[in-house]
Design a protein around this motif. Structure first.
Motif, short mmCIF file in Angstrom:
data_model
loop_
_atom_site.label_atom_id
_atom_site.label_comp_id
_atom_site.label_asym_id
_atom_site.label_seq_id
_atom_site.Cartn_x
_atom_site.Cartn_y
_atom_site.Cartn_z
N ALA A 1 22.85 105.93 -52.24
CA ALA A 1 22.96 105.65 -53.67
C ALA A 1 22.41 106.83 -54.45
CB ALA A 1 22.21 104.37 -54.02
N ARG A 2 22.68 106.83 -55.73
CA ARG A 2 22.18 107.89 -56.61
C ARG A 2 21.60 107.26 -57.87
NH1 ARG A 2 25.73 113.12 -57.55
NH2 ARG A 2 24.86 113.43 -55.46
N VAL A 3 20.44 107.78 -58.29
CA VAL A 3 19.80 107.29 -59.52
C VAL A 3 20.53 107.89 -60.72
CG1 VAL A 3 17.67 107.24 -60.87
CG2 VAL A 3 17.57 107.10 -58.35
N THR A 4 21.10 107.04 -61.54
CA THR A 4 21.81 107.52 -62.73
C THR A 4 20.98 107.35 -64.01
OG1 THR A 4 22.90 105.37 -63.03
CG2 THR A 4 24.05 107.04 -61.71
N ARG A 5 19.98 106.46 -63.96
CA ARG A 5 19.13 106.26 -65.13
C ARG A 5 17.78 105.74 -64.68
NH1 ARG A 5 17.30 102.50 -68.54
NH2 ARG A 5 18.17 100.86 -67.22
N ARG A 6 16.72 106.15 -65.39
CA ARG A 6 15.38 105.66 -65.09
C ARG A 6 14.64 105.38 -66.38
NH1 ARG A 6 10.88 109.53 -62.47
NH2 ARG A 6 10.54 110.02 -64.69
N ASP B 1 4.37 98.40 -65.89
CA ASP B 1 4.08 97.94 -64.54
C ASP B 1 5.25 98.15 -63.58
OD1 ASP B 1 1.56 97.15 -65.24
OD2 ASP B 1 2.12 95.09 -65.67
N THR B 2 6.45 98.31 -64.10
CA THR B 2 7.63 98.51 -63.26
C THR B 2 8.46 99.68 -63.78
OG1 THR B 2 8.94 96.95 -64.56
CG2 THR B 2 7.76 96.06 -62.65
N VAL B 3 9.38 100.12 -62.92
CA VAL B 3 10.35 101.15 -63.30
C VAL B 3 11.74 100.54 -63.17
CG1 VAL B 3 11.19 103.48 -62.86
CG2 VAL B 3 8.82 102.89 -62.33
N ASP B 4 12.56 100.72 -64.20
CA ASP B 4 13.91 100.17 -64.23
C ASP B 4 14.89 101.29 -63.89
OD1 ASP B 4 16.11 98.58 -64.65
OD2 ASP B 4 16.06 98.75 -66.83
N TYR B 5 15.54 101.18 -62.73
CA TYR B 5 16.53 102.17 -62.30
C TYR B 5 17.94 101.58 -62.42
CZ TYR B 5 12.66 104.58 -59.89
OH TYR B 5 11.49 105.22 -59.59
N THR B 6 18.89 102.44 -62.72
CA THR B 6 20.30 102.12 -62.53
C THR B 6 20.82 103.03 -61.44
OG1 THR B 6 20.58 101.47 -64.84
CG2 THR B 6 22.58 101.94 -63.59
N LEU B 7 21.46 102.43 -60.42
CA LEU B 7 21.95 103.18 -59.27
C LEU B 7 23.46 103.13 -59.18
CD1 LEU B 7 19.49 101.97 -56.46
CD2 LEU B 7 19.24 103.94 -57.96
N LEU C 1 24.17 99.25 -59.95
CA LEU C 1 23.17 98.24 -59.62
C LEU C 1 21.87 98.55 -60.35
CD1 LEU C 1 23.30 95.82 -57.49
CD2 LEU C 1 21.68 97.19 -56.17
N ARG C 2 21.26 97.49 -60.88
CA ARG C 2 19.98 97.63 -61.55
C ARG C 2 18.88 97.26 -60.56
NH1 ARG C 2 18.30 94.40 -67.10
NH2 ARG C 2 16.39 95.56 -67.55
N VAL C 3 17.83 98.08 -60.51
CA VAL C 3 16.73 97.87 -59.57
C VAL C 3 15.40 98.01 -60.31
CG1 VAL C 3 15.59 98.70 -57.48
CG2 VAL C 3 18.09 98.75 -57.63
N HIS C 4 14.51 97.04 -60.09
CA HIS C 4 13.15 97.13 -60.60
C HIS C 4 12.21 97.48 -59.45
CE1 HIS C 4 13.97 94.29 -64.26
NE2 HIS C 4 14.52 95.49 -64.39
N ALA C 5 11.44 98.54 -59.60
CA ALA C 5 10.55 98.99 -58.53
C ALA C 5 9.18 99.30 -59.11
CB ALA C 5 11.13 100.23 -57.84
N LEU C 6 8.20 99.41 -58.23
CA LEU C 6 6.85 99.78 -58.65
C LEU C 6 6.80 101.28 -58.96
CD1 LEU C 6 4.73 97.73 -56.08
CD2 LEU C 6 5.18 97.17 -58.48
N ASN D 1 4.65 103.42 -58.09
CA ASN D 1 3.83 104.21 -57.17
C ASN D 1 4.63 105.32 -56.50
OD1 ASN D 1 5.30 102.20 -55.86
ND2 ASN D 1 3.93 102.15 -54.11
N GLU D 2 5.96 105.17 -56.45
CA GLU D 2 6.80 106.24 -55.93
C GLU D 2 8.02 106.36 -56.83
OE1 GLU D 2 8.76 107.76 -51.71
OE2 GLU D 2 8.27 105.64 -51.97
N LEU D 3 8.05 107.43 -57.62
CA LEU D 3 9.10 107.59 -58.61
C LEU D 3 10.27 108.38 -58.05
CD1 LEU D 3 7.01 108.38 -61.82
CD2 LEU D 3 8.17 106.24 -61.24
N PHE D 4 11.47 107.97 -58.47
CA PHE D 4 12.69 108.70 -58.13
C PHE D 4 13.26 109.26 -59.43
CE2 PHE D 4 12.10 105.35 -55.01
CZ PHE D 4 12.22 106.05 -53.81
N GLU D 5 13.78 110.47 -59.34
CA GLU D 5 14.28 111.16 -60.53
C GLU D 5 15.73 110.82 -60.79
OE1 GLU D 5 12.21 112.81 -62.38
OE2 GLU D 5 10.56 112.60 -60.94
N GLU D 6 16.14 110.94 -62.05
CA GLU D 6 17.55 110.78 -62.38
C GLU D 6 18.36 111.86 -61.67
OE1 GLU D 6 18.05 110.67 -66.58
OE2 GLU D 6 17.12 108.68 -66.81
N GLY D 7 19.47 111.48 -61.05
CA GLY D 7 20.31 112.40 -60.28
C GLY D 7 19.92 112.51 -58.82
#
Length: 383
Positions: A330-335, A340-346, A353-358, A360-366
């Motif tokens: 998958a690829r992160v298209t939005r963050r 308390d959470t991070v909202d990603y669109t993959l 797909l929308r994903v809510h994650a902690l 503690n480990e961030l993923f960058e857009e792209g």
């Protein structure tokens, strides 16, 4: 479902969850129909509230939840049906029974608090007791006890106009508990409070219910509120019960798209059922993704074209893709950082797909990532 089945199912599941097997239903609503000005807003609704339990009626504005509560309280007259409180029929359209609100031994807390501004805290809490003939030292004892329950005993002589919103709500709760009602009805009691105070008062209401074991019926549009304080939740839609169950069961196993959308942030995926696996799971196809999902409880959901729900908290992200069942690149298209959470669109083979994650480990857009959705977290919906 017949009324008898509703009562039996509610009593069995509630008592199993709370260790109160065998508890009788304290409030029973049978085939309730209610409305205003020729418009029906509650349609043939039945529910049961076992003794000492906490039930929340959850749904959007206009779904009929407050109307149900007001009918139980006697503040609205239903068009049809029966309402039984503690084994006593307080309303019956067929028997022409309609017991006045003050004779039902119920207490109600309103969204607006309904605190009399010209009275002191003492006078507000004492008002209902005086109407019931309580006087003298017994009156003062019960007022002090009720105020101590909500942490307001030190403000017993304060004018109501000198109270904050949270303090006014505490006084309303104290007044509701003061005359030792058989049950308490709460209609959106926290909606006028700010977010921090709402959480605090939510916890206090749950603790009061635990300490007093009073039967509680609670109306809210806030799913987080309902999840936090309830033994059981009824999700309502357009005057009908959409789903009923323990909070985690309703969240984890939504039966319809409405419930999946309303409780939690869910991804709704169009899927095609390809095969039935030997372990009882189903093999599906979502876009270009092969997807294994849990078999639904009813065979009604086994037609080829279905909708599946995946709550945003359940997909698991890794820095590298690891091939396997229900794993995809998958690829992160939005963050978006939400505290308390991070909202990603993959972007993944199944679409977006929308994903809510902690955080503690961030993923960058792209960034390219691996994604895993456990099969038991993919729910096929009935409708």
């Amino acid at each position: 479902m017949a009324y008898e089945d509703v009562v039996a199912d509610a009593s069995t599941q509630w008592t199993a969850a709370e260790g109160r097997r065998g508890a009788a239903s304290f409030i029973e609503v049978r085939n309730l129909v209610a409305g205003y000005e020729g418009r029906t807003v509650v349609h043939d609704l039945s529910l049961a509230v076992p003794t000492s339990s906490h039930l929340s009626l959850l749904g959007p504005s206009g779904c009929g939840k407050s109307t149900v509560l007001r009918c139980i309280a006697g503040l609205e007259t239903p068009q049809a049906g029966e309402i039984v409180v503690d084994g006593r029929t307080v309303f019956s359209s067929t028997q022409r029974i309609n017991v006045p609100p003050n004779k039902r031994r119920l207490s109600m807390v309103f969204q607006s608090y309904a605190i009399w501004p010209h009275m002191s805290v003492m006078e507000n809490v004492a008002f209902g007791l005086k109407l019931r003939g309580v006087r003298g030292e017994e009156l003062r004892r019960r007022v002090r006890h009720a105020l101590a329950m909500v942490g307001m005993d030190a403000m017993i002589d304060r004018p109501a106009t000198a109270l904050s919103g949270g303090q006014q709500q505490r006084v309303a709760l104290a007044r509701a508990y003061a005359f030792e009602p058989k049950a308490i009805l709460l209609d959106e009691p926290l909606s006028n409070l700010d977010a921090v105070l709402r959480v605090q008062m939510r916890d206090e209401i749950k603790e009061l219910q635990r300490k007093t074991s009073v039967t509680t019926t609670y109306v809210t549009h806030d799913q987080e509120e309902a999840m936090a304080i309830s033994d059981r939740i009824i999700v309502m839609r357009e005057g009908r019960i959409e789903q009923e169950g323990a909070p985690l069961d309703v969240y984890d196993r939504p039966r319809t798209r409405f419930v999946a959308d309303f409780i939690g942030a869910a991804n709704i995926l169009p899927v095609h059922v390809v095969a039935h696996n030997e372990d009882g799971s189903l093999q599906c196809r979502a876009g270009e993704a092969d997807l294994t999902c849990e078999r639904p409880l009813t065979d009604a959901a086994l037609s080829n074209e279905r909708l599946a729900a995946v709550h945003a908290v359940y997909p698991q992200l890794t820095r590298e893709h690891r091939p396997g069942p229900n794993r995809w690149p998958a690829r992160v298209t939005r963050r978006a950082l939400l505290g308390d959470t991070v909202d990603y669109t993959l972007a993944w083979p199944g679409g977006a797909l929308r994903v809510h994650a902690l955080p503690n480990e961030l993923f960058e857009e792209g960034q390219d990532v691996g994604m895993h959705i456990p099969a038991d977290r993919v729910r096929l919906l009935e409708t």
